[in-house]
Design a protein around this motif. Structure first.
Motif, PDB file in Angstrom:
ATOM      1  N   MET A  10       0.840  -1.171   0.000  1.00  0.00           N
ATOM      2  CA  MET A  10       0.000   0.000   0.000  1.00  0.00           C
ATOM      3  C   MET A  10       0.888   1.238   0.000  1.00  0.00           C
ATOM      4  O   MET A  10       1.830   1.321   0.771  1.00  0.00           O
ATOM      5  N   LYS A  11       0.570   2.161  -0.886  1.00  0.00           N
ATOM      6  CA  LYS A  11       1.317   3.408  -0.950  1.00  0.00           C
ATOM      7  C   LYS A  11       0.473   4.531  -0.372  1.00  0.00           C
ATOM      8  O   LYS A  11      -0.742   4.522  -0.485  1.00  0.00           O
ATOM      9  N   PHE A  12       1.149   5.485   0.242  1.00  0.00           N
ATOM     10  CA  PHE A  12       0.473   6.634   0.823  1.00  0.00           C
ATOM     11  C   PHE A  12       0.804   7.884   0.029  1.00  0.00           C
ATOM     12  O   PHE A  12       1.899   8.022  -0.494  1.00  0.00           O
ATOM     13  N   GLU A  13      -0.142   8.790  -0.011  1.00  0.00           N
ATOM     14  CA  GLU A  13       0.133  10.103  -0.582  1.00  0.00           C
ATOM     15  C   GLU A  13       0.843  10.919   0.490  1.00  0.00           C
ATOM     16  O   GLU A  13       0.536  10.822   1.676  1.00  0.00           O
ATOM     17  N   ALA A  14       1.790  11.751   0.074  1.00  0.00           N
ATOM     18  CA  ALA A  14       2.580  12.530   1.028  1.00  0.00           C
ATOM     19  C   ALA A  14       1.690  13.407   1.904  1.00  0.00           C
ATOM     20  O   ALA A  14       1.954  13.579   3.092  1.00  0.00           O
ATOM     21  N   ASP A  15       0.624  13.952   1.334  1.00  0.00           N
ATOM     22  CA  ASP A  15      -0.273  14.820   2.109  1.00  0.00           C
ATOM     23  C   ASP A  15      -0.906  14.086   3.284  1.00  0.00           C
ATOM     24  O   ASP A  15      -1.116  14.663   4.341  1.00  0.00           O
ATOM     25  N   SER A  16      -1.207  12.798   3.089  1.00  0.00           N
ATOM     26  CA  SER A  16      -1.872  12.049   4.151  1.00  0.00           C
ATOM     27  C   SER A  16      -0.935  11.750   5.313  1.00  0.00           C
ATOM     28  O   SER A  16      -1.383  11.406   6.402  1.00  0.00           O
ATOM     29  N   LEU A  17       0.366  11.895   5.096  1.00  0.00           N
ATOM     30  CA  LEU A  17       1.336  11.605   6.150  1.00  0.00           C
ATOM     31  C   LEU A  17       2.135  12.843   6.567  1.00  0.00           C
ATOM     32  O   LEU A  17       3.184  12.718   7.195  1.00  0.00           O
ATOM     33  N   ALA A  18       1.637  14.031   6.263  1.00  0.00           N
ATOM     34  CA  ALA A  18       2.348  15.261   6.627  1.00  0.00           C
ATOM     35  C   ALA A  18       2.571  15.339   8.135  1.00  0.00           C
ATOM     36  O   ALA A  18       3.661  15.713   8.591  1.00  0.00           O
TER      37      ALA A  18
ATOM     38  N   VAL B  35       2.839  12.871  10.188  1.00  0.00           N
ATOM     39  CA  VAL B  35       3.847  11.862  10.533  1.00  0.00           C
ATOM     40  C   VAL B  35       5.242  12.422  10.299  1.00  0.00           C
ATOM     41  O   VAL B  35       6.146  12.237  11.121  1.00  0.00           O
ATOM     42  N   LEU B  36       5.420  13.111   9.185  1.00  0.00           N
ATOM     43  CA  LEU B  36       6.729  13.697   8.893  1.00  0.00           C
ATOM     44  C   LEU B  36       7.131  14.711   9.954  1.00  0.00           C
ATOM     45  O   LEU B  36       8.293  14.763  10.367  1.00  0.00           O
ATOM     46  N   VAL B  37       6.178  15.499  10.422  1.00  0.00           N
ATOM     47  CA  VAL B  37       6.463  16.460  11.495  1.00  0.00           C
ATOM     48  C   VAL B  37       6.912  15.723  12.751  1.00  0.00           C
ATOM     49  O   VAL B  37       7.901  16.097  13.386  1.00  0.00           O
ATOM     50  N   ARG B  38       6.194  14.666  13.098  1.00  0.00           N
ATOM     51  CA  ARG B  38       6.546  13.885  14.288  1.00  0.00           C
ATOM     52  C   ARG B  38       7.939  13.259  14.153  1.00  0.00           C
ATOM     53  O   ARG B  38       8.722  13.249  15.093  1.00  0.00           O
ATOM     54  N   LEU B  39       8.223  12.724  12.969  1.00  0.00           N
ATOM     55  CA  LEU B  39       9.520  12.069  12.764  1.00  0.00           C
ATOM     56  C   LEU B  39      10.665  13.083  12.785  1.00  0.00           C
ATOM     57  O   LEU B  39      11.745  12.785  13.313  1.00  0.00           O
ATOM     58  N   ARG B  40      10.436  14.252  12.226  1.00  0.00           N
ATOM     59  CA  ARG B  40      11.490  15.284  12.269  1.00  0.00           C
ATOM     60  C   ARG B  40      11.750  15.733  13.708  1.00  0.00           C
ATOM     61  O   ARG B  40      12.890  15.982  14.100  1.00  0.00           O
ATOM     62  N   ARG B  41      10.683  15.838  14.482  1.00  0.00           N
ATOM     63  CA  ARG B  41      10.831  16.192  15.895  1.00  0.00           C
ATOM     64  C   ARG B  41      11.620  15.111  16.621  1.00  0.00           C
ATOM     65  O   ARG B  41      12.535  15.399  17.401  1.00  0.00           O
ATOM     66  N   ALA B  42      11.301  13.845  16.356  1.00  0.00           N
ATOM     67  CA  ALA B  42      12.022  12.730  16.984  1.00  0.00           C
ATOM     68  C   ALA B  42      13.483  12.723  16.561  1.00  0.00           C
ATOM     69  O   ALA B  42      14.368  12.427  17.373  1.00  0.00           O
ATOM     70  N   GLN B  43      13.730  13.064  15.309  1.00  0.00           N
ATOM     71  CA  GLN B  43      15.109  13.133  14.817  1.00  0.00           C
ATOM     72  C   GLN B  43      15.899  14.178  15.606  1.00  0.00           C
ATOM     73  O   GLN B  43      17.039  13.931  16.006  1.00  0.00           O
ATOM     74  N   GLY B  44      15.297  15.319  15.843  1.00  0.00           N
ATOM     75  CA  GLY B  44      15.955  16.361  16.636  1.00  0.00           C
ATOM     76  C   GLY B  44      16.173  15.923  18.073  1.00  0.00           C
ATOM     77  O   GLY B  44      17.232  16.176  18.662  1.00  0.00           O
ATOM     78  N   GLN B  45      15.174  15.254  18.633  1.00  0.00           N
ATOM     79  CA  GLN B  45      15.307  14.757  20.001  1.00  0.00           C
ATOM     80  C   GLN B  45      16.431  13.734  20.096  1.00  0.00           C
ATOM     81  O   GLN B  45      17.190  13.732  21.066  1.00  0.00           O
ATOM     82  N   LEU B  46      16.536  12.863  19.109  1.00  0.00           N
ATOM     83  CA  LEU B  46      17.585  11.855  19.129  1.00  0.00           C
ATOM     84  C   LEU B  46      18.962  12.503  19.041  1.00  0.00           C
ATOM     85  O   LEU B  46      19.900  12.088  19.731  1.00  0.00           O
ATOM     86  N   GLY B  47      19.077  13.549  18.218  1.00  0.00           N
ATOM     87  CA  GLY B  47      20.339  14.299  18.157  1.00  0.00           C
ATOM     88  C   GLY B  47      20.682  14.878  19.517  1.00  0.00           C
ATOM     89  O   GLY B  47      21.850  14.886  19.937  1.00  0.00           O
TER      90      GLY B  47
END
Length: 89
Positions: A1-9, A11-23
């Motif tokens: 199953m593929k997702f449209e980028a808009d439907s996961l916007a 999620v991307l915000v959450r993952l970028r936040r987690a990336q910063g937290q991990l740093g």
């Protein structure tokens, strides 16, 4: 199953936040910060990743329901699915 980028916007915000937290966690370890502080931040990263994963799953469930179910089920929105799934966490 593929997702449209808009439907996961979100999620991307959450993952970028987690990336910063991990740093931040890596820096804390390099700076020899207190173990309790490091673990607390690591737990926050873990929760952020879990929530992103659940959001992806909820989005996938919504897509499946809309594409293959009866019209009554198709009216379930993403927020309801996410809330139900998050209650399992």
């Amino acid at each position: 199953m593929k997702f449209e980028a808009d439907s996961l916007a979100d999620v991307l915000v959450r993952l970028r936040r987690a990336q910063g937290q991990l740093g931040g966690v890596i820096q804390m370890i390099e700076n020899e910060r207190d173990c309790k502080e490091v673990i607390a931040q690591l737990a926050a990263v873990s929760r952020a990743l879990d929530r992103a994963g659940f959001k992806i799953i909820a989005t996938g469930l919504e897509k499946c329901v809309q594409e293959g179910a009866d019209p009554e089920q198709a009216q379930l929105d993403r927020a309801q699915l996410e809330k139900l799934f998050m209650s399992l966490a």
